[in-house]
Enzyme design. Structure first.
Site, PDB file in Angstrom:
ATOM      1  N   PHE A 151       0.454  -0.809  -0.239  1.00 46.45           N
ATOM      2  CA  PHE A 151       0.416  -0.168  -0.043  1.00 46.45           C
ATOM      3  C   PHE A 151       0.987   1.163  -0.112  1.00 46.45           C
ATOM      4  CE2 PHE A 151       0.399  -1.397   4.406  1.00 46.45           C
ATOM      5  CZ  PHE A 151       1.084  -0.381   5.443  1.00 46.45           C
ATOM      6  N   ARG A 207     -12.465   7.529  13.611  1.00 42.47           N
ATOM      7  CA  ARG A 207     -12.336   6.904  11.746  1.00 42.47           C
ATOM      8  C   ARG A 207     -13.302   6.304  12.196  1.00 42.47           C
ATOM      9  NH1 ARG A 207      -6.178   4.701  13.194  1.00 42.47           N
ATOM     10  NH2 ARG A 207      -4.680   5.868  11.552  1.00 42.47           N
ATOM     11  N   HIS A 215      -4.138  10.394  11.928  1.00 47.91           N
ATOM     12  CA  HIS A 215      -2.872   9.707  12.125  1.00 47.91           C
ATOM     13  C   HIS A 215      -2.286   9.811  13.726  1.00 47.91           C
ATOM     14  CE1 HIS A 215       1.309   7.527  11.654  1.00 47.91           C
ATOM     15  NE2 HIS A 215       2.012   8.610  12.395  1.00 47.91           N
ATOM     16  N   ARG A 218      -4.486   6.703  20.327  1.00 47.83           N
ATOM     17  CA  ARG A 218      -4.746   5.863  19.486  1.00 47.83           C
ATOM     18  C   ARG A 218      -6.119   5.369  19.807  1.00 47.83           C
ATOM     19  NH1 ARG A 218      -1.090   4.420  16.309  1.00 47.83           N
ATOM     20  NH2 ARG A 218      -1.264   1.769  16.048  1.00 47.83           N
ATOM     21  N   THR A 261      -7.402   1.283  12.481  1.00 43.58           N
ATOM     22  CA  THR A 261      -6.779   1.588  11.258  1.00 43.58           C
ATOM     23  C   THR A 261      -8.007   1.656  10.066  1.00 43.58           C
ATOM     24  OG1 THR A 261      -4.639   0.876  12.145  1.00 43.58           O
ATOM     25  CG2 THR A 261      -5.119   1.798   9.341  1.00 43.58           C
TER      26      THR A 261
HETATM   27  P1  CMP Z   1      -1.983   5.805   9.387  1.00 41.45           P
HETATM   28  O1  CMP Z   1      -1.801   5.346  11.116  1.00 41.45           O
HETATM   29  O2  CMP Z   1      -1.551   6.923   9.193  1.00 41.45           O
HETATM   30  O3  CMP Z   1      -0.317   5.098   9.637  1.00 41.45           O
HETATM   31  C1  CMP Z   1       0.346   4.108   8.253  1.00 41.45           C
HETATM   32  C2  CMP Z   1      -1.473   3.822   6.836  1.00 41.45           C
HETATM   33  O4  CMP Z   1      -1.001   3.002   5.979  1.00 41.45           O
HETATM   34  C3  CMP Z   1      -2.322   3.395   7.509  1.00 41.45           C
HETATM   35  O5  CMP Z   1      -2.787   5.007   8.759  1.00 41.45           O
HETATM   36  C4  CMP Z   1      -3.320   3.540   6.956  1.00 41.45           C
HETATM   37  O6  CMP Z   1      -3.967   4.333   6.196  1.00 41.45           O
HETATM   38  C5  CMP Z   1      -2.468   2.895   5.471  1.00 41.45           C
HETATM   39  N1  CMP Z   1      -2.217   1.576   5.205  1.00 41.45           N
HETATM   40  C6  CMP Z   1      -2.457   0.159   6.511  1.00 41.45           C
HETATM   41  N2  CMP Z   1      -3.015  -0.532   5.896  1.00 41.45           N
HETATM   42  C7  CMP Z   1      -2.944  -0.539   4.738  1.00 41.45           C
HETATM   43  C8  CMP Z   1      -3.994  -1.112   3.173  1.00 41.45           C
HETATM   44  N3  CMP Z   1      -3.745  -2.413   3.675  1.00 41.45           N
HETATM   45  N4  CMP Z   1      -3.999  -0.082   2.393  1.00 41.45           N
HETATM   46  C9  CMP Z   1      -3.961   0.576   2.181  1.00 41.45           C
HETATM   47  N5  CMP Z   1      -3.743   2.031   3.627  1.00 41.45           N
HETATM   48  C10 CMP Z   1      -2.849   0.893   4.493  1.00 41.45           C
END
Ligand code: CMP
Length: 155
Positions: A75, A120, A133, A103, A109
């Site tokens: 990703f 979220r 984030h 968090r 996530t």
């Molecule tokens: P963040 O907390 O900013 O840290 C890393 C980011 O990668 C996460 O939030 C997501 O937005 C992104 N992310 C993680 N896993 C995936 C995935 N499987 N597909 C797309 N984006 C991802």
């Protein structure tokens, strides 16, 4: 005369000793949809002090530097493209247990798996475009704060 300041002085000192800083970004999807103020209200309402905040636009290369720990993940191109697609609000937040508490407030996530009431769940659409984030550990927070803010901005 004895001047009693014990109670409040104790709690002020305790807050100072236990306070922790974390780093957060309101992501381009949330900014585009006009959710910035609502998300900041959630953060302040949960007891975080906003130590520093600014509006920024980052290049793909700058997003790649920020998310370097994810380089090589499938990703990564999509993530760095998205993070450089529009304005963001990077910020430094402070409270007791800030890293874990932020968090919790953000939720999982993947917004589809996030608990009711989390940022979220309320404001994000997909795992890729997930509104906010937050740093996952102290070392990460230190790196991420330094990536966006100079020492003089963090007084
Ligand atoms: P963040 O907390 O900013 O840290 C890393 C980011 O990668 C996460 O939030 C997501 O937005 C992104 N992310 C993680 N896993 C995936 C995935 N499987 N597909 C797309 N984006 C991802």
């Amino acid at each position: 005369m004895v001047l009693y300041t014990g109670g409040s002085a104790f709690f002020a000192l305790r807050r100072e000793i236990l306070s922790q800083r974390t780093f957060s970004i309101i992501k381009p999807d949330a900014v585009r949809k006009g959710h910035t103020a609502a998300i900041l209200a959630e953060i302040e309402g949960a007891g975080f002090k906003i130590v520093a905040i600014k509006r920024a636009s980052i290049s793909k290369a700058q997003a790649e530097g920020f998310y370097a720990v994810h380089a090589g993940r499938p990703f990564f191109p999509e993530l760095t493209e998205f993070m450089s697609s529009g304005p963001i609000f990077p910020m430094v937040l402070e409270k007791e247990n800030a890293i874990a508490d932020l968090r919790k407030l953000m939720g999982a996530t993947d917004p589809a798996k996030a608990e009711e009431g989390t940022i979220r769940k309320k404001y994000a659409e997909s795992i890729g475009e997930n509104a906010i984030h937050g740093s996952d550990a102290e070392e990460t927070a230190a790196f991420e704060i330094g990536y966006f803010f100079a020492g003089l901005e963090l007084k």
